[in-house]
Enzyme design. Structure first.
Site, PDB file in Angstrom:
ATOM      1  N   HIS A 491       0.783  -1.227   0.000  1.00 49.50           N
ATOM      2  CA  HIS A 491       0.000   0.000   0.000  1.00 49.50           C
ATOM      3  C   HIS A 491       0.818   1.282   0.000  1.00 49.50           C
ATOM      4  CE1 HIS A 491      -3.420   2.484   0.351  1.00 49.50           C
ATOM      5  NE2 HIS A 491      -4.168   1.729   1.115  1.00 49.50           N
ATOM      6  N   TYR A 607     -14.569   5.878   8.763  1.00 48.59           N
ATOM      7  CA  TYR A 607     -13.553   6.322   7.795  1.00 48.59           C
ATOM      8  C   TYR A 607     -14.040   5.962   6.392  1.00 48.59           C
ATOM      9  CZ  TYR A 607      -8.809   6.769   5.778  1.00 48.59           C
ATOM     10  OH  TYR A 607      -7.706   7.139   5.046  1.00 48.59           O
ATOM     11  N   THR A 620      -4.843  10.684  -0.399  1.00 47.85           N
ATOM     12  CA  THR A 620      -6.186  10.471   0.122  1.00 47.85           C
ATOM     13  C   THR A 620      -6.528  11.486   1.212  1.00 47.85           C
ATOM     14  OG1 THR A 620      -5.421   8.925   1.830  1.00 47.85           O
ATOM     15  CG2 THR A 620      -6.047   7.990  -0.307  1.00 47.85           C
TER      16      THR A 620
END
Length: 791
Positions: A491, A607, A620
């Site tokens: 990630h 979230y 993000t």
């Protein structure tokens, strides 16, 4: 999401040498390093795109005749003029893209100002932009005011606190806003002026690379195969087509031939930098070693840029208006770009473990892939006779690996478990046992590969946490014995939409463009003289095998605790939701709140991943989906006294609030990234903030993300509904919470991926899935669409 998980467990210490008063020296040093890294990337891009041509002409002029020099001089003057025009156009476009008022206009009512803005953006964007064409024209991410961030935070916290808790938090927030906040804000402002993005480098380092726990489940995410079809049952053939498709995608990426990303709802460009390190990259202890040339918006999907003739500047604006009579036509031409920086590390990249922090290792070129099968590692060259291998030739190499009957070397079979366990044991083992000899050569072959492939011996549909995957690679392709496949991605280098863009290319290329013969083999013929794969050699001592077994236990315990439930919601999709005049994403998010309240009997901090790729090097931002308005709607749904009209009114208010929060997050006015960076500065300054500490320690018990279908033109779901993807997902964020990923496919299907932990008595993924399904149906029933259609 991984960022939510890491933010909850965020720890940070500063131990600089030569600390001066208030540690401001260290804070300024970190800001300086961030800016230095940004300017290096800019210089490299500038040099590659502009400097090389004039330099070549200057060298050429030294060795040609006088007449040739006059011609070359004219070329140089033209080149200078071209550079000047390019500079003006890029800065004009940057000025235009800094305005985001278009995003807050209501659907169906576009002001004259917005229409003129759209025309000018299209005019200054040029006729045929490439992947990185908009990078220098994208604005910087703005730093919100401390006052606005504190106000929005308190608004988001109100539904989760009782009166006493809220009053206490309000007092802490106001004290921070008045005293420490302005001082921290000054440093962030300084960084925003000096660096390309005041968040992204710190986000990558502290949320991802400094995490010391396993990246499996906690950080990595996955993508899955087609939902209904399996193009071939031959494992080697499926691998052949998929690997070839990925290598072709890398070739387009290297040549910047991929069209730039545009915001489909309003057609604006996004940064592409994160793409460059997707392949051929590993994460290694130490400093960043890759050469750089420079989640995520869940509401985005990509379309190729339409070819539009470049209008010369002297064409009257009225003529341009006649050419584009409506805003919808302008938007259909892809007007608003997104950042492409995340594509830079898509291939040739690995995450290299360190004792205190990992680093991302990216190599500019890698001509091989690493393959794991039956406990053995292989190096497979992707080029032969100066060309990329064809699908049938790659299948041939995979068949050779599958037919290899050799036994694993001692310690080799479970070696990859080191990448699935805690990072510190892996870092120490790597330094002690893999720094020289055969082990170093073999590890280099894995970490510098374009990507990693696992040929799995099982016939499972998908195995999310297979301990034989190499979790440090940017991309891991897993192909099962029956031909199904999946993808696991690290990630830190980029967010899910970047990998999703690649995966859509692979799935669309596999059965349609590349295809298979009637017997299930790849099309084409095997190569008669091509050398076979190279078996990697290891010398793993017993001491290292002990570390491997320890990491395996950690990984197995973590994987066994994950409760995954994946289900297709077939009752209705975005087509019916749009008839309700509601945003599909807002509809689903409100349904998740209703489902969670029914599941646990309470609300929780939620979230939802949004993107900030309207800005340079944006990644993000968080949308805090649990709002006062949503809670009011949920309470009405749980009440027997509330009328349908009242519920619909509250639903509309909640949906509008959600959309407003999403717009704020996309335009750089979110809450959580600003607070995160303020906290970092406070630690560099040696200041303790009770407010920031509490905010960053709050658990995200419901973490959600939409997987965007970006390249809709690649999938004709009306003619071929069987070619729908299953989507992808991620592990749970909190030990007692849920992770929910969903993908909206066509007009009538939504796939949900739900994760939680078996060890928590509060959660059950299958139970929560049932609550989500019922919540979706109950909300739809409010609109009484059947009755309206009958009338």
């Amino acid at each position: 999401m991984a960022e939510a998980h890491q933010a909850v467990a965020f720890q940070f210490t500063v131990t600089p040498d030569g600390i001066d008063l208030h540690l401001c020296h260290e804070a300024l040093r970190q800001i300086y390093l961030s800016g230095l890294h940004s300017w290096k990337k800019r210089f490299i891009r500038f040099k590659e795109s502009i400097l090389e041509v004039p330099l070549a002409l200057w060298l050429f002029c030294k060795y040609i005749t006088e007449e040739g020099q006059r011609i070359a001089g004219g070329v140089l003057v033209g080149t200078g003029l071209w550079i000047a025009v390019t500079f003006v156009m890029r800065n004009a476009l940057k000025f235009l893209l800094s305005w985001h008022g278009w995003m807050f206009t209501r659907h169906g009512s576009v002001s004259l100002k917005t229409k003129i803005w759209l025309i000018l953006v299209k005019l200054f964007s040029g006729p045929k932009p490439m992947l990185y064409s908009f990078q220098s024209s994208l604005p910087r991410l703005p730093v919100p005011s401390v006052k606005d961030t504190v106000r929005r935070y308190l608004e988001s916290a109100r539904p989760l606190m009782d009166d006493d808790q809220y009053k206490r938090m309000e007092a802490l927030a106001k004290d921070f806003e008045k005293n420490l906040g302005p001082r921290l804000q000054w440093y962030l402002k300084l960084k925003s002026w000096w660096a390309s993005n005041y968040v992204s480098d710190w986000w990558e380092e502290y949320i991802y690379l400094r995490g010391r726990g396993p990246i499996m489940v906690n950080s990595n995410y996955y993508a899955m195969d087609f939902l209904y079809v399996n193009p071939t049952t031959r494992q080697a053939a499926r691998a052949g087509n998929s690997i070839h498709a990925m290598m072709m995608y890398r070739r387009k990426l290297d040549r910047a031939q991929i069209k730039p990303l545009f915001l489909l709802e309003n057609r604006v460009p996004l940064c592409s930098a994160q793409w460059e390190r997707m392949f051929n990259t590993s994460r290694v202890p130490g400093v960043f070693t890759g050469k750089s040339r420079g989640s995520s918006n869940t509401k985005l999907f990509t379309r190729p840029a339409t070819k539009v003739p470049l209008l010369v500047f002297w064409v009257p604006l009225s003529c341009f208006w006649l050419t584009f009579p409506s805003v919808s036509q302008l938007m259909a031409l892809n007007t608003i770009p997104m950042c492409s920086s995340q594509y830079e590390r898509m291939f040739n990249t690995s995450r290299i473990p360190g004792v205190e922090t990992d680093v991302l290792q990216h190599v500019n070129e890698s001509k091989h892939i690493a393959v794991f099968h039956n406990g053995r590692f292989f190096k497979v060259w992707m080029f032969y006779d100066g060309r990329l291998l064809m699908p049938r030739e790659i299948e041939q190499q995979m068949e050779r690996i599958l037919n290899d009957t050799s036994e694993p070397q001692p310690g080799e079979e479970l070696l990859a478990a080191l990448t699935a366990g805690d990072r510190v044991p892996w870092a120490k083992a790597r330094s002690q046992f893999f720094s020289q000899g055969k082990n170093k050569q073999s590890l280099d072959a894995v970490e510098k590969a374009a990507f990693f492939v696992t040929l799995d011996g099982s016939e499972q549909r998908y195995e999310e946490d297979n301990p034989v995957q190499w979790f440090d690679k940017s991309l891991n392709l897993i192909v099962f014995k029956n031909g199904t496949m999946g993808l696991n991605a690290e990630h830190s280098w980029a967010d899910a939409p970047i990998v999703g863009h690649l995966w859509e290319h692979v799935l669309s290329s596999d059965p349609v463009r590349l295809g298979y013969n009637e017997d299930g083999h790849c099309k084409g013929n095997p190569h008669p003289n091509m050398p076979g794969p190279q078996r990697l050699q290891w010398q793993i001592p017993e001491e290292c095998q002990t570390v491997i077994n320890s990491s395996l236990k950690v990984a197995t315990t973590l994987a066994d605790d994950v409760d995954i439930h994946i289900f297709p919601f077939k009752e209705f999709g975005k087509g019916l939701i749009k008839k309700c005049k509601t945003s599909p994403d807002g509809f689903i998010q409100i349904a998740l709140q209703l489902a969670h309240f029914r599941d646990k009997g309470k609300f929780c901090l939620t979230y939802e991943a949004s993107m900030t790729r309207l800005f340079r090097e944006g990644r993000t931002e968080t949308v805090r989906s649990c709002t006062v308005q949503t809670c009011n709607f949920v309470r009405a749904m749980m009440s027997e006294n509330a009328s349908t009209e009242e519920k619909l009114k509250l639903l509309k208010v909640a949906a509008e609030k959600h959309q407003d929060l999403y717009r704020l997050a996309m335009t750089g006015n979110g809450i959580d990234r600003h607070l995160f960076c303020l906290y970092l500065v406070s630690k560099y300054l040696g200041e303790d903030s009770a407010f920031l500490k509490e905010v960053l320690s709050e658990p995200w018990r419901l973490s959600t993300s939409q997987t965007p279908l970006q390249q809709v033109e690649l999938f004709d779901l009306k003619r071929h509904p069987e070619y729908v993807t299953s989507g992808g997902g991620f592990g749970p964020v909190a030990d007692d919470g849920y992770g929910v990923s969903y993908i909206i496919l066509g007009e009538d299907l939504i796939n949900f991926h739900i994760s939680s932990k078996h060890s928590s008595p509060e959660t059950d993924s299958h139970r929560f899935g049932g609550n989500i399904k019922q919540a979706m149906l109950d909300i739809l029933d409010l609109f009484e669409l059947d009755n309206k259609s009958k009338k």
